[in-house]
Design a protein around this motif. Structure first.
Motif, PDB file in Angstrom:
ATOM      1  N   ALA A 146       0.827  -1.205   0.000  1.00  0.00           N
ATOM      2  CA  ALA A 146       0.000   0.000   0.000  1.00  0.00           C
ATOM      3  C   ALA A 146       0.862   1.258   0.000  1.00  0.00           C
ATOM      4  N   VAL A 147       1.945   1.252   0.776  1.00  0.00           N
ATOM      5  CA  VAL A 147       2.843   2.411   0.813  1.00  0.00           C
ATOM      6  C   VAL A 147       3.574   2.555  -0.524  1.00  0.00           C
ATOM      7  N   LYS A 148       3.971   1.432  -1.093  1.00  0.00           N
ATOM      8  CA  LYS A 148       4.638   1.474  -2.398  1.00  0.00           C
ATOM      9  C   LYS A 148       3.709   2.053  -3.461  1.00  0.00           C
ATOM     10  N   ARG A 153       1.972   6.788  -6.858  1.00  0.00           N
ATOM     11  CA  ARG A 153       1.032   7.867  -7.187  1.00  0.00           C
ATOM     12  C   ARG A 153       1.673   9.239  -7.018  1.00  0.00           C
ATOM     13  N   LEU A 154       2.665   9.318  -6.144  1.00  0.00           N
ATOM     14  CA  LEU A 154       3.364  10.594  -5.927  1.00  0.00           C
ATOM     15  C   LEU A 154       4.523  10.789  -6.902  1.00  0.00           C
ATOM     16  N   GLY A 155       4.684   9.848  -7.832  1.00  0.00           N
ATOM     17  CA  GLY A 155       5.697  10.020  -8.873  1.00  0.00           C
ATOM     18  C   GLY A 155       6.960   9.206  -8.693  1.00  0.00           C
ATOM     19  N   PHE A 156       7.075   8.455  -7.600  1.00  0.00           N
ATOM     20  CA  PHE A 156       8.266   7.610  -7.408  1.00  0.00           C
ATOM     21  C   PHE A 156       8.172   6.379  -8.312  1.00  0.00           C
ATOM     22  N   GLN A 157       9.308   5.992  -8.878  1.00  0.00           N
ATOM     23  CA  GLN A 157       9.376   4.837  -9.756  1.00  0.00           C
ATOM     24  C   GLN A 157      10.308   3.782  -9.154  1.00  0.00           C
ATOM     25  N   SER A 158       9.983   2.499  -9.399  1.00  0.00           N
ATOM     26  CA  SER A 158      10.793   1.410  -8.857  1.00  0.00           C
ATOM     27  C   SER A 158      11.489   0.658  -9.978  1.00  0.00           C
ATOM     28  N   ARG A 159      12.433  -0.209  -9.571  1.00  0.00           N
ATOM     29  CA  ARG A 159      13.155  -1.062 -10.515  1.00  0.00           C
ATOM     30  C   ARG A 159      12.823  -2.511 -10.168  1.00  0.00           C
ATOM     31  N   PRO A 160      11.784  -3.096 -10.747  1.00  0.00           N
ATOM     32  CA  PRO A 160      11.321  -4.417 -10.313  1.00  0.00           C
ATOM     33  C   PRO A 160      12.283  -5.554 -10.624  1.00  0.00           C
ATOM     34  N   ASP A 161      13.242  -5.353 -11.532  1.00  0.00           N
ATOM     35  CA  ASP A 161      14.133  -6.444 -11.919  1.00  0.00           C
ATOM     36  C   ASP A 161      15.523  -6.271 -11.318  1.00  0.00           C
ATOM     37  N   SER A 162      15.624  -5.617 -10.166  1.00  0.00           N
ATOM     38  CA  SER A 162      16.920  -5.387  -9.545  1.00  0.00           C
ATOM     39  C   SER A 162      17.553  -6.692  -9.097  1.00  0.00           C
ATOM     40  N   MET A 163      18.884  -6.766  -9.209  1.00  0.00           N
ATOM     41  CA  MET A 163      19.618  -7.940  -8.753  1.00  0.00           C
ATOM     42  C   MET A 163      20.201  -7.741  -7.355  1.00  0.00           C
ATOM     43  N   GLU A 164      19.806  -6.655  -6.671  1.00  0.00           N
ATOM     44  CA  GLU A 164      20.301  -6.427  -5.321  1.00  0.00           C
ATOM     45  C   GLU A 164      19.540  -7.297  -4.324  1.00  0.00           C
ATOM     46  N   ARG A 165      20.260  -7.750  -3.294  1.00  0.00           N
ATOM     47  CA  ARG A 165      19.620  -8.540  -2.245  1.00  0.00           C
ATOM     48  C   ARG A 165      18.835  -7.610  -1.328  1.00  0.00           C
ATOM     49  N   ARG A 166      17.552  -7.866  -1.137  1.00  0.00           N
ATOM     50  CA  ARG A 166      16.709  -7.002  -0.317  1.00  0.00           C
ATOM     51  C   ARG A 166      15.950  -7.849   0.684  1.00  0.00           C
ATOM     52  N   GLY A 167      16.481  -7.955   1.897  1.00  0.00           N
ATOM     53  CA  GLY A 167      15.802  -8.722   2.925  1.00  0.00           C
ATOM     54  C   GLY A 167      15.167  -7.863   3.997  1.00  0.00           C
ATOM     55  N   HIS A 168      15.309  -6.534   3.871  1.00  0.00           N
ATOM     56  CA  HIS A 168      14.719  -5.667   4.893  1.00  0.00           C
ATOM     57  C   HIS A 168      14.069  -4.418   4.327  1.00  0.00           C
ATOM     58  N   HIS A 169      14.260  -4.134   3.049  1.00  0.00           N
ATOM     59  CA  HIS A 169      13.545  -3.021   2.429  1.00  0.00           C
ATOM     60  C   HIS A 169      13.387  -3.293   0.942  1.00  0.00           C
ATOM     61  N   LYS A 175      12.493   9.560  -7.913  1.00  0.00           N
ATOM     62  CA  LYS A 175      11.915  10.567  -8.798  1.00  0.00           C
ATOM     63  C   LYS A 175      12.935  11.684  -8.873  1.00  0.00           C
ATOM     64  N   PRO A 176      12.847  12.572  -9.831  1.00  0.00           N
ATOM     65  CA  PRO A 176      13.829  13.652  -9.903  1.00  0.00           C
ATOM     66  C   PRO A 176      13.952  14.402  -8.581  1.00  0.00           C
ATOM     67  N   GLY A 177      15.140  14.391  -8.010  1.00  0.00           N
ATOM     68  CA  GLY A 177      15.399  15.138  -6.788  1.00  0.00           C
ATOM     69  C   GLY A 177      15.138  14.409  -5.499  1.00  0.00           C
ATOM     70  N   ALA A 178      14.710  13.126  -5.540  1.00  0.00           N
ATOM     71  CA  ALA A 178      14.421  12.411  -4.292  1.00  0.00           C
ATOM     72  C   ALA A 178      14.511  10.908  -4.498  1.00  0.00           C
ATOM     73  N   SER A 179      14.906  10.213  -3.443  1.00  0.00           N
ATOM     74  CA  SER A 179      14.973   8.754  -3.437  1.00  0.00           C
ATOM     75  C   SER A 179      14.333   8.259  -2.148  1.00  0.00           C
ATOM     76  N   LEU A 180      13.631   7.129  -2.221  1.00  0.00           N
ATOM     77  CA  LEU A 180      12.860   6.620  -1.090  1.00  0.00           C
ATOM     78  C   LEU A 180      13.148   5.140  -0.887  1.00  0.00           C
ATOM     79  N   GLU A 181      13.418   4.739   0.374  1.00  0.00           N
ATOM     80  CA  GLU A 181      13.547   3.335   0.730  1.00  0.00           C
ATOM     81  C   GLU A 181      12.468   2.991   1.746  1.00  0.00           C
ATOM     82  N   ILE A 182      11.678   1.959   1.437  1.00  0.00           N
ATOM     83  CA  ILE A 182      10.588   1.520   2.307  1.00  0.00           C
ATOM     84  C   ILE A 182      11.029   0.247   3.016  1.00  0.00           C
ATOM     85  N   HIS A 183      11.218   0.348   4.338  1.00  0.00           N
ATOM     86  CA  HIS A 183      11.699  -0.773   5.152  1.00  0.00           C
ATOM     87  C   HIS A 183      10.546  -1.444   5.881  1.00  0.00           C
ATOM     88  N   TRP A 184      10.703  -2.738   6.144  1.00  0.00           N
ATOM     89  CA  TRP A 184       9.813  -3.422   7.083  1.00  0.00           C
ATOM     90  C   TRP A 184      10.582  -3.880   8.320  1.00  0.00           C
TER      91      TRP A 184
END
Length: 420
Positions: A146-148, A153-169, A175-184
């Motif tokens: 839901a947060v993603k 909707r606020l203009g942030f874009q994701s990279r769904p095919d990333s090869m980075e290991r993500r076990g916590h976010h 988006k231009p001028g900002a980056s967001l990490e959503i952690h659990w």
């Protein structure tokens, strides 16, 4: 072996050179006569180098205003430009953070600001500007999608095919001028701090006027900053996290640290050694007030080689190895070829749930997909780190090899072993 540094004497710190020593002195909470004498002896060229080092380490805007008169005009202009950039970025990030919170508030979703956004809004005094590189937020696991979607909707874009290991976010959204990490949660599974999310949520504090925005309790925030700096980044972020630790120790008058709770939580979350290093560096480099018994209760100060490696990581020359995470750094520090091979396998393998999120049309149990993802990720890691491995193996006196040696010494002790 001497296990207590007892304070980094100016003569010992000055072995790194007058510029790092000068930066430490100018950022201190209180300066001794020796510190004042050092600063008075800096030439205009050296002051310029101090400013340049502060900007590289993300603490340029925290330099006290009174040094401006000591700077040559080009350095004064460079610092003013950086401060203006930081002011605008903090304003922009605050706006994006509040917009995200407002977007999910109708759904009853709460958001915790982590690291920079929390520190800038609630911990540092208004007169001190804390730079930040991105916006980190913590949400409950069931609210991740839901947060993603709100961020999209606020203009942030994701990279769904990333090869980075993500076990916590999630993968960073941008988006231009900002980056967001959503952690659990705060860190990868099994890495410090091993804080259960529910334990964090039980002690969050309101952050601003919005009813669904919170910050971590000061003890939890300090543990997170220490572990993120010492374990995840090997103290290669420079003085910025050390300044963060000092700010959390001083804290707003209504939200002072509970040292007993800090010690208990650090032990419980396998973060004692990260916290020890953070407290020692904040105390000895910046004059932070740390109760005399806290270091002992956490397990005692590290051996002198570890403290030396830590200071070297804060101020020393960075090479390509600084891009390697704390866990991936074990590829360089394994005690045997088998240990290194085991570590390499763990880094190449992605969690099944992450693969499923990357390729939602495939079954989680499809071994062929898992093997293909491992092959792709292995290729990415070899391309990224292969040259570093070759240089450190073939040139033991190279800057990369010295950098790796510091990382190994620091990382081995942080993970519970003896210095490498």
């Amino acid at each position: 072996m001497n296990h207590a540094l007892g304070g980094l004497e100016l003569s010992k710190l000055s072995d790194l050179g007058r510029i790092p020593t000068g930066l430490s002195a100018v950022l201190r909470s209180a300066r001794s006569a020796k510190h004042e004498a050092l600063l008075a002896s800096l030439t205009p060229t050296e002051w310029t180098e101090v400013v340049e080092l502060a900007i590289r380490q993300g603490v340029g805007p925290q330099l006290p205003p009174e040094i401006s008169e000591k700077l040559p005009a080009p350095a004064r202009g460079q610092l003013a430009e950086r401060v203006a950039f930081a002011v605008e970025r903090v304003r922009r990030f605050r706006e994006e953070f509040l917009n995200l919170a407002a977007a999910v508030e109708p759904e009853g979703i709460e958001i915790v600001g982590l690291k920079g956004i929390h520190l800038a809004l609630a911990v540092y005094p208004p007169s001190v500007l804390r730079e930040m590189a991105d916006i980190d937020v913590l949400v409950r696991r069931q609210n991740i999608e839901a947060v993603k979607e709100a961020a999209h909707r606020l203009g942030f874009q994701s990279r769904p095919d990333s090869m980075e290991r993500r076990g916590h976010h999630l993968d960073p959204l941008s988006k231009p001028g900002a980056s967001l990490e959503i952690h659990w949660q705060l860190a990868e599974p099994g890495e410090p701090p091993t804080a259960p999310p529910d334990a964090l949520w039980q002690h969050v504090r309101p952050l601003g006027e919005a009813g669904n925005i919170f910050g971590l309790a000061p003890e939890d925030a300090l543990i997170h900053v220490c572990a993120h700096a010492a374990y995840s980044h090997h103290l290669e972020q420079g003085m910025r996290p050390i300044c963060d630790i000092r700010a959390l120790i001083a804290g707003p008058s209504a939200d002072r640290l509970d040292w007993d709770r800090l010690v208990s939580r650090a032990r419980e979350w396998d973060s004692s050694r990260c916290v020890i290093l953070g407290l020692i560096l904040a105390r000895d480099l910046l004059g932070a007030e740390v109760p005399a018994d806290v270091i002992a209760r956490l397990g005692g100060p590290p051996p002198t080689p570890v403290v030396s490696a830590a200071v070297g990581q804060v101020f020393g020359q960075k090479t390509g190895t600084h891009r390697i995470s704390g866990a991936a750094g074990q590829l360089f520090a394994g005690s045997s070829p088998l240990a290194r091979l085991r570590s390499a396998f763990q880094r190449v393998k992605l969690p099944p749930e992450q693969i499923a999120a990357m390729y939602p049309g495939w079954s989680r149990g499809t071994w062929l997909l898992q093997a293909w993802v491992m092959a792709r990720r292995g290729r990415v890691l070899v391309k990224r780190y292969g040259w570093i491995l070759m240089r450190t193996a073939l040139r033991p006196r190279s800057p990369e090899a010295r950098h790796v040696a510091r990382r190994n010494t620091l990382g081995s002790w942080v993970r519970g072993g003896d210095p490498a």
